[in-house]
Design an enzyme around this catalytic site. Sequence first.
Site, PDB file in Angstrom:
ATOM      1  N   CYS A   9       0.799  -1.239   0.000  1.00 50.50           N
ATOM      2  CA  CYS A   9       0.000   0.000   0.000  1.00 50.50           C
ATOM      3  C   CYS A   9       0.825   1.280   0.000  1.00 50.50           C
ATOM      4  O   CYS A   9       0.274   2.362   0.209  1.00 50.50           O
ATOM      5  CB  CYS A   9      -0.936   0.006   1.215  1.00 50.50           C
ATOM      6  SG  CYS A   9      -2.281  -1.171   1.103  1.00 50.50           S
ATOM      7  N   SER A  11       2.252   2.739  -2.484  1.00 49.78           N
ATOM      8  CA  SER A  11       2.084   3.536  -3.703  1.00 49.78           C
ATOM      9  C   SER A  11       1.143   2.816  -4.656  1.00 49.78           C
ATOM     10  O   SER A  11       0.703   1.685  -4.393  1.00 49.78           O
ATOM     11  CB  SER A  11       3.433   3.782  -4.390  1.00 49.78           C
ATOM     12  OG  SER A  11       3.994   2.549  -4.833  1.00 49.78           O
ATOM     13  N   TYR A 140       9.025 -11.161 -15.381  1.00 49.31           N
ATOM     14  CA  TYR A 140       7.884 -10.577 -14.671  1.00 49.31           C
ATOM     15  C   TYR A 140       6.582 -11.277 -15.067  1.00 49.31           C
ATOM     16  O   TYR A 140       5.778 -11.659 -14.217  1.00 49.31           O
ATOM     17  CB  TYR A 140       7.796  -9.076 -14.985  1.00 49.31           C
ATOM     18  CG  TYR A 140       6.552  -8.406 -14.469  1.00 49.31           C
ATOM     19  CD1 TYR A 140       6.450  -8.004 -13.143  1.00 49.31           C
ATOM     20  CD2 TYR A 140       5.467  -8.165 -15.321  1.00 49.31           C
ATOM     21  CE1 TYR A 140       5.302  -7.387 -12.669  1.00 49.31           C
ATOM     22  CE2 TYR A 140       4.319  -7.542 -14.855  1.00 49.31           C
ATOM     23  CZ  TYR A 140       4.246  -7.162 -13.534  1.00 49.31           C
ATOM     24  OH  TYR A 140       3.101  -6.563 -13.065  1.00 49.31           O
TER      25      TYR A 140
END
Length: 249
Positions: A9, A11, A140
């Site tokens: 939390c 960003s 990713y």
Amino acid sequence: MKTVLITGCSSGYGLETARYFLANGWKVVATMRRPRFDLLPASDHLRILPLDVTRPESIDRALATAGSIDVLVNNAGIGLFGAFEATPMSTVREIFETNTFGVMAMCQAVIPRFRERADGIIINVTSSATLAPFPLVAAYTASKTAIEGFTASLSHELKAVGVRVKLVEPGYGPSTRFTANGQRRMEGLITKPYESFAHEVFTGFGQISAVTTAVDVAQGVWDAANDTSDRLHYPAGADAVALVRNAEG
């Protein structure tokens, strides 16, 4: 009044999701590796706790402090952009530790609580990279695609004990700190053979008109948390929705 625990939390999507649920009358447990108390409005319905999803002892402490929760949102994640050829396996493992194993660890820690009362929702936030292949994000994408398969399978077994599992799939969000947060680990990953191609890719990203905002993702998580159906996938953002529609023909 229901309680949601959200990871990551500090960003971006996690921060906006915490704001969204707080504004809509929920109790919010906002977690981050290094807690900041200036990011969210002061409220009796808000708790900000330290949590590193790669450390079992941190998970245990956060959940013990949080107490009873109704919804877990696994949002914490780290980004990576670069040529896979140039990416050290230690960096690949670092990505998986947070994006894949961290999510699994959070699920495993929360499931007994939800199972015992035959109620609860787990929401795993992945990426539109799982909906359509993108270049230069192979590691990713692999870490997020693993969570797609994991969540789909988990949804079947947890349905048997009264627990729902959901996937929120954000599109391309240029307003997030994806690149800034991963700058250290991305250094040197665009090697000379890939420079011109990477330039083309970056130029293409700059020309995308339909993108995803943090509010789009917060709304997607909200919809998933309040949907009592067996729906699994919640694309978030105009581009993610378009990808799903194109795939469906």
